[in-house]
Design an enzyme around this catalytic site. Structure first.
Site, PDB file in Angstrom:
ATOM      1  N   CYS A 126       0.694  -1.009  -0.014  1.00  0.00           N
ATOM      2  CA  CYS A 126      -0.095  -0.104   0.091  1.00  0.00           C
ATOM      3  C   CYS A 126       0.846   1.190  -0.113  1.00  0.00           C
ATOM      4  O   CYS A 126       0.510   2.356  -0.450  1.00  0.00           O
ATOM      5  CB  CYS A 126      -1.163  -0.110   0.861  1.00  0.00           C
ATOM      6  SG  CYS A 126      -0.271   0.150   2.686  1.00  0.00           S
TER       7      CYS A 126
ATOM      8  N   ASP B 192      -6.730  -1.285   7.812  1.00  0.00           N
ATOM      9  CA  ASP B 192      -6.893  -2.508   8.601  1.00  0.00           C
ATOM     10  C   ASP B 192      -5.444  -3.384   8.270  1.00  0.00           C
ATOM     11  O   ASP B 192      -5.698  -4.839   8.329  1.00  0.00           O
ATOM     12  CB  ASP B 192      -7.994  -3.425   7.648  1.00  0.00           C
ATOM     13  CG  ASP B 192      -8.393  -4.655   8.691  1.00  0.00           C
ATOM     14  OD1 ASP B 192      -8.196  -4.639   9.470  1.00  0.00           O
ATOM     15  OD2 ASP B 192      -9.071  -5.652   7.826  1.00  0.00           O
TER      16      ASP B 192
END
Lengths: 315, 315
Positions: free
Chosen positions: A205, A225
């Site tokens: 990410c 998350d």
């Protein structure tokens, strides 16, 4: 009298020593403490004497070692807890972590990543909490999920008619495992990596966030998350907290001015780790405010803190 | 390869035996299993060799025995769980049971009756569940609570403007302990045994129920907060189940035709005990129907079943 202590006393008696005489000498010591006695004699092979204090003896279930199934997954605050696990459903090493899916009689399948209980099929409370506990309106919103490979968050959000959900999960094998064995959690949303209102990117990410920040892309909601706050409350090397801050800073960069960032924090008992996390929130590139909520996630066996972070209104 | 087993091997060597040679003989056996070796030599006093298999060694938190505070309160399904208890707040024997109130860092004060975790200050979920989970309208209703000495149910119901709540608790000492140390649960409702819309009777509920049945008194709701379903799934003597059935029969006698009876059942894993309970429901003096719900009560560390029972509509 203090609580009874657990002691094992060994006596090595010489060949000619009279066991019975020795035992009698010891008896008075224990009897003085008001302890009840039970003596077993094995003919001439020795004695087993047990002394129980007046509160009686409390028998605990034994720790079962060496079984094919590991039922002990200590809590984040270091307590020994035994799960009702009866089956190893999936156990593989990906390039990033060990991925286990174990079946619990009461919680259903549990995803355990490198030893940490992540999510069980019973844990809709986790997914609801990290989505803002039903207080948000996701209709026509742009949402970014960091991690979330079990598919729980994605599954719940797509039901709410968002404009577009982008999920960035680094580990294809988590998706593969959950796709097969966590169906109760994610429905069928992971069956395709692309749907009408969502896409799943199998990527780290960090570069994705950098790219979005560079392009000036903004989201209404960013849901982190990824990994939990580090359990250590004294980060010897700053890197873990620096990593967390990097994620936070990049997330704030791609968050709309009135957007919200949700994440899980840590167990409620690790107060120092929680304070350290909150300290990081004060060191971001832009001023933010936050709130927290304590939630009971069934399979965690401890209460968990969830954070909502937003940009401070411009004066 | 099967999971590594925990083994301690003792070797008693004759005075002239060469330890190093013996060790080398053994090494190949463990090395064949792909185990990593670490050998400590204490000069001529012996060796300590540890062999760890390729998945590494998992360290569990130790069981702390002999402490002044007992942190181990096994679940109803017999699993070993450690609580974060840091203080004994109350510990007394009443004529009926041992009453403990222990402080947990995350759950607040926990009431433990004769070894069974009853209710913690964190457990509003329990009280809500045994009141029908928010789906009932208690306004102007007649309510009977059996047990409930911690005051949680009473406290929540009086907020809902009932006509009259009667609570029948046998053990004054439970009320006394909770009055002092479970204030978060019951508010101040136990400070007086009589209020505008409630009364607390310190009595055995059986004769009270018999009296009410004889007088033809009827309630809209009967909430049984007495003992749990017996843990034993093979009642050697029928008395426990007979007692449960007696309570159920008497409760049905004082329940209006369209009234509801709520009770806690047992942990979700004790399926045989739950079936036996449901069997009793088929053996009451009048035909009844029931539903059940699985609820996560934070301090229980296991999922719990709650029952709603009602009289079958007359044809």
């Amino acid at each position: 009298m203090a609580a009874a202590r657990h002691s094992t006393l060994y006596f090595m008696l010489g060949a000619k020593a009279d066991g019975e005489t020795n035992l009698k000498g010891l008896q008075s010591i224990f009897q003085e403490q008001g302890m009840a006695e039970s003596v077993h004699t094995w003919q001439d092979h020795g004695y087993l004497a047990t002394y129980t204090n007046k509160n009686g003896m409390k028998r605990l279930p034994p720790i079962v070692r060496g079984g094919a199934i590991d039922r002990y997954w200590p809590t984040a605050d270091g307590r020994l807890v035994e799960y009702d696990i009866d089956k190893v459903v999936y156990d593989e090493d990906s390039p990033y972590q060990n991925i286990k899916i174990l079946h619990s009689k009461q919680f259903g399948n549990i995803l355990i990543l490198s030893g940490d209980v992540n999510l069980a099929e019973s844990d809709l409370a986790y997914t609801r909490a990290i989505m803002g506990n039903g207080k948000e309106d996701y209709t026509d919103k742009d949402v970014l999920i960091l991690g979330g490979g079990d598919g729980g968050i994605l599954c719940e959000i797509v039901k709410l008619k968002p404009k577009m959900v982008t999920m960035v999960e680094i580990d294809q094998m988590v998706i593969d495992g959950c796709k097969k064995y966590m169906r109760k959690t994610y429905g069928d949303v992971l069956d395709n990596l692309k749907g009408d209102c969502y896409q799943v990117l199998i990527e780290d990410c960090i570069p994705v966030l950098k790219r979005y920040a560079h392009e000036g892309r903004e989201f209404d909601y960013v849901i982190n998350d990824l990994t939990a706050v580090p359990i250590s409350t004294s980060p010897e090397e700053d890197s873990t907290w620096e990593f967390l801050r990097l994620i936070l800073d990049l997330s704030m960069k791609v968050l709309k001015q009135d957007g919200k960032y949700f994440t899980q924090g840590n167990c409620v008992n690790l107060m120092q780790a929680l304070s350290l996390y909150e300290e990081q929130l004060g060191r971001l590139y832009c001023p933010v405010e936050f709130s927290k909520e304590i939630v009971c996630v069934p399979s965690y066996l401890e209460l968990w803190v969830f954070y909502t972070v937003w940009k401070k209104a411009k004066p």
